[in-house]
Design an enzyme around this catalytic site. Structure first.
Site, PDB file in Angstrom:
ATOM      1  N   LYS A 169     -22.339  13.183  19.035  1.00  0.00           N
ATOM      2  CA  LYS A 169     -23.805  12.411  18.420  1.00  0.00           C
ATOM      3  C   LYS A 169     -23.701  13.185  17.185  1.00  0.00           C
ATOM      4  O   LYS A 169     -24.240  14.295  17.153  1.00  0.00           O
ATOM      5  CB  LYS A 169     -25.004  12.548  19.482  1.00  0.00           C
ATOM      6  CG  LYS A 169     -26.008  11.784  18.798  1.00  0.00           C
ATOM      7  CD  LYS A 169     -27.183  11.810  19.720  1.00  0.00           C
ATOM      8  CE  LYS A 169     -28.400  11.161  19.197  1.00  0.00           C
ATOM      9  NZ  LYS A 169     -28.854  11.679  17.816  1.00  0.00           N
TER      10      LYS A 169
ATOM     11  N   CYS B  71     -62.160  21.485  -2.800  1.00  0.00           N
ATOM     12  CA  CYS B  71     -61.283  22.480  -2.461  1.00  0.00           C
ATOM     13  C   CYS B  71     -59.932  21.831  -3.451  1.00  0.00           C
ATOM     14  O   CYS B  71     -59.325  21.085  -2.642  1.00  0.00           O
ATOM     15  CB  CYS B  71     -61.238  22.567  -0.863  1.00  0.00           C
ATOM     16  SG  CYS B  71     -59.811  23.859  -0.660  1.00  0.00           S
TER      17      CYS B  71
ATOM     18  N   CYS C  69     -61.905  24.767   6.184  1.00  0.00           N
ATOM     19  CA  CYS C  69     -62.658  24.889   5.139  1.00  0.00           C
ATOM     20  C   CYS C  69     -63.502  23.521   4.807  1.00  0.00           C
ATOM     21  O   CYS C  69     -63.132  22.517   4.544  1.00  0.00           O
ATOM     22  CB  CYS C  69     -61.680  24.862   3.785  1.00  0.00           C
ATOM     23  SG  CYS C  69     -62.613  24.722   2.029  1.00  0.00           S
TER      24      CYS C  69
ATOM     25  N   LYS D 287     -21.025   5.698  26.501  1.00  0.00           N
ATOM     26  CA  LYS D 287     -20.950   4.214  26.332  1.00  0.00           C
ATOM     27  C   LYS D 287     -20.211   3.614  27.620  1.00  0.00           C
ATOM     28  O   LYS D 287     -19.257   4.312  27.810  1.00  0.00           O
ATOM     29  CB  LYS D 287     -20.425   3.642  24.969  1.00  0.00           C
ATOM     30  CG  LYS D 287     -21.290   4.052  23.796  1.00  0.00           C
ATOM     31  CD  LYS D 287     -20.761   3.895  22.538  1.00  0.00           C
ATOM     32  CE  LYS D 287     -21.469   4.208  21.277  1.00  0.00           C
ATOM     33  NZ  LYS D 287     -20.853   3.821  20.021  1.00  0.00           N
TER      34      LYS D 287
END
EC number: 6.5.1.2
Length: 731
Positions: free
Chosen positions: A138, A463, A457, A320
């Site tokens: 793979k 900000c 915050c 497969k």
């Protein structure tokens, strides 16, 4: 290698010298060289058995290039010299695959793998016999689709969403391992049409080389070979792709010609690999045909022990069913073949030094600790940072700054600090202390509500860290797709004080951008003489203004993502946009209306209400609308013109799967402008369900509820003439 530019004759010259014509002997030498070079490339890339040295190969290539410089008529598209070199910049148009490129289902241990084998036996009514399976690597690369017509490469595309990918033909032509023309050495017929699937990758050697060059140039290195391969293939300049020396391995095919004279008779997957290799296409030399699940497991374990020995990275093994007739019997699910499975190897673990713990401020204000470590290679990638999620997680893991820590790449993708190696502590380690104030704007941090794990915050509007993140987010492809508004562009706008919040974005002018160095350039002498000033708008500046104008008419679902409402992203935005077709409808929605929409639970409903309860956020909507942005489905212009027949007036329609000629957003828009509601889920109130390729559970639910179903091939007639003009499935 320098650019080869066309030399045009001077029109003022009295005599133009015609290029010399190659004689027969020269043509024969050119053809012989091309054949020899092609054969050497085949032996090198496919057979892994070169018969000449690199120096000898280079000598042959230089001779071929010299002949084509003297006699340009010899430079044809299939010449070996045209696999690298100058070319126009590519633009990546959408390409629909001839057959869908499916994915693979995964298993993660021996029990799951053996269960898949047993299910395969059950579906086939018993064991298939000898040579039942083919096992292969793979490869951790980028899936591509190659289309050959009469043996000539005519198109290449990325996987995309499995049905529509990006056209990268110009760049793929610069990958030396991919032949421009298929030629059989064993006498196999070259089909009139062949769609080849495979993986583009960057070898570990080339990955190291490129990163060393990037660092030497003062640029950031690539994170891993897979990302660098993807980035290299998507370069706008194919010459850059050529310089990256990408590799390719074919592992399957899609559409093929049924022409009796060129039809391929491929009884087995393993035989197909032999034929593809015979055509000059690289295939893996590590594939193995096996009989039993015990032999499959032996292959998986063997490759796991050698996973760093290959030229490219791998992240597992693929199994497969070998016989094509059995593959056809097993068929596909909605996303993957039943005749194949991917075995994913467990994440790798290494140890490294935790140098520091710092925090990052995200677009919703969330303050996230992250680990800064001595760089270390894990799963083939160099890692120097990893998330720690929140302060509670830091304590839970028990890590101290200065610790030697265990680092894991979960799924070979996301770096994760597992915990400390406590026995190696020497007393110099120190605990991480979560900051009490935002490291960017200085605002005191706080939990949004009692019991939250994340500290935030609260200075959400201004900000700089949050605003920059929101700008970057709304400019992304998932949202408004504003090409030049990346990190640097957002920083430049904020540094120049041009934006209080994202509501000001669409009011930007050329004069505003002239205040930034990122969006301007030094003016030429002629421009200065004409009073243009020292700096003028750059190409990036002009493109930003153009992109902003284009973005004003993006689909409502895209704007919904751009608003940065918590819990709303590209996955659920289309369904929410379909249920509430304008920003006003979403703003004014009742609890009952939210409850009626599948996928909107209490958290999303609360997040939507909170967002619209904030004055400055509502002001963003007002500013965008005043600038001409269309935040709604009904108000958007239709590609078919302002007057659209209301053929679907009052109906509720669900679309699932792919519609020919339409993206998902475009299909929903086409439904809505004809008077229907494009719903996101199927219920008893649904009037029609349009079902295309890749349809999943919505199609099943429509059948279970007995809702009328329209086939995708009838979608355009359904739009143009209404439901009475189409035959319903099942009737």
């Amino acid at each position: 290698m320098g650019l080869v530019t066309e030399q045009r004759p001077d029109p003022a010259a009295p005599d133009t010298v015609e290029p010399a014509r190659a004689d027969e002997r020269t043509r024969e030498r050119h053809a012989a060289l091309a054949t020899e070079i092609t054969e050497h490339r085949y032996r090198y890339y496919v057979l892994d058995a070169p018969t000449v040295s690199d120096g000898e190969f280079d000598t042959l290539m230089r001779e071929l290039e010299g002949l084509e410089e003297r006699f340009p008529e010899l430079r044809t598209p299939d010449s070996p010299t045209q696999q690298v070199g100058a070319a126009p910049s590519a633009t990546f148009a959408p390409v629909q695959h001839l057959q869908p490129m499916t994915s693979l289902d995964n298993v993660f241990n021996q029990e799951e793998l053996f269960a898949w084998v047993d299910r395969t036996y059950d579906r086939l009514g018993g064991r298939p016999g000898e040579g039942a399976f083919v096992c292969e690597l793979k490869i951790d690369g980028l899936a591509v689709d190659l289309v050959y017509e009469n043996g000539v490469l005519v198109r290449a595309a990325t996987r995309g969403d499995g049905r529509v990918g990006e056209d990268v033909t110009a760049n793929v032509r610069r990958i030396e391992a991919i032949p421009h023309t298929l030629v059989s050495r064993a006498g196999h017929p070259v089909p009139a049409l062949l769609e080849v699937r495979g993986e583009v990758y960057l070898s570990l050697e080339q990955f190291t080389r490129i990163n060393e060059e990037l660092v030497a140039a003062g640029r950031a290195p690539f994170a891993n070979p897979r990302n660098s391969a993807a980035g290299s293939l998507r370069q706008k300049d194919p010459q850059v792709t050529a310089s990256r020396r990408l590799g390719f391995t074919s592992h399957g095919w899609g559409a093929t010609s049924d022409d009796p004279g060129t039809r391929l008779e491929l009884a087995r997957q393993s035989h197909a690999y032999e034929v593809l290799a015979d055509f000059g296409l690289p295939v893996s030399q590590y594939s193995r045909v096996v009989d039993t699940k015990e032999e499959i497991w032996a292959f998986v374990e063997e490759i796991a022990g050698r996973r760093h020995d290959f030229v490219h990275e791998i992240d597992g093994a693929v199994v497969k069913v070998d016989e094509r007739a059995l593959q056809d019997r097993l068929g596909f699910t909605s996303r993957a073949p039943r005749w194949a499975i991917a075995y994913k190897y467990p994440p790798e673990e290494v140890t490294t030094k935790l140098l520091d713990i710092r925090v990052n401020v995200g677009r919703t204000g969330r303050v996230t600790p992250y680990a800064v470590m001595e760089p270390v290679v894990v799963a083939g990638s160099t890692v120097a940072q990893a998330t720690l999620h929140n302060a509670t997680e830091v304590v839970r893991k028990g890590v101290l700054i200065g610790d030697t820590v265990v680092l894991r790449k979960a799924g070979d993708v996301i770096p994760e600090v597992v915990g400390p190696v406590a026995d190696l502590r020497d007393g110099t380690e120190r605990a991480f202390v979560m900051p009490t104030h935002c490291p960017v704007c200085g605002t005191a941090l706080a939990y949004e509500k009692e019991g939250d794990a994340d500290i935030r915050c609260p200075n959400q509007r201004s900000c700089p860290a949050q605003l920059r993140e929101r700008l970057f987010h709304l400019a992304s492809r998932d949202a408004l797709d504003i090409e030049v508004l990346g990190w640097q562009g957002a920083d430049a706008l904020l540094a120049a004080g041009l934006l209080k919040d994202e509501g000001d974005l669409f009011d930007l002018t050329a004069d505003d951008l002239a205040r930034t160095s990122f969006f301007t350039r030094a003016s030429k002498a002629k421009e200065r003489a004409q009073g243009a000033g020292e700096r003028v708008l750059s190409a990036n500046g002009k493109r930003l203004l153009e992109n902003l104008e284009t973005a004003k008419t993006r689909p409502w679902a895209k704007f919904l993502v751009a608003l940065s409402i918590r819990h709303i992203g590209k996955g659920n935005a289309p369904d929410i946009a379909a249920a509430f077709p304008t920003v006003e409808a979403l703003r004014d929605a009742t609890d009952e209306e939210f409850d009626a929409v599948e996928g909107i639970g209490p958290s999303i409903a609360a997040a939507i209400r909170d967002w619209f309860d904030t004055d400055w956020r509502v002001d963003i909507v007002r500013k965008w609308q005043a600038a001409g942005c269309v935040l709604g489905t009904y108000g958007q212009p239709s590609p078919t013109g302002p007057q659209v027949p209301q053929t679907l007036a009052g109906l509720t329609v669900v679309i699932t799967g792919t519609m020919p000629g339409y993206s998902r957003d475009e299909a929903q828009e086409a439904i809505v402008v004809r008077g229907a509601k494009a719903a996101g889920s199927v219920s008893k109130k649904t009037d029609y369900v349009v079902v295309g390729e890749g349809a999943g559970s919505k199609a099943d639910k429509a059948r279970a509820l007995g809702r009328p179903i329209v086939a995708a091939q009838d979608f355009q007639r359904f739009l143009d003439e209404g439901p009475s003009a189409v035959a319903l499935l099942g009737e």
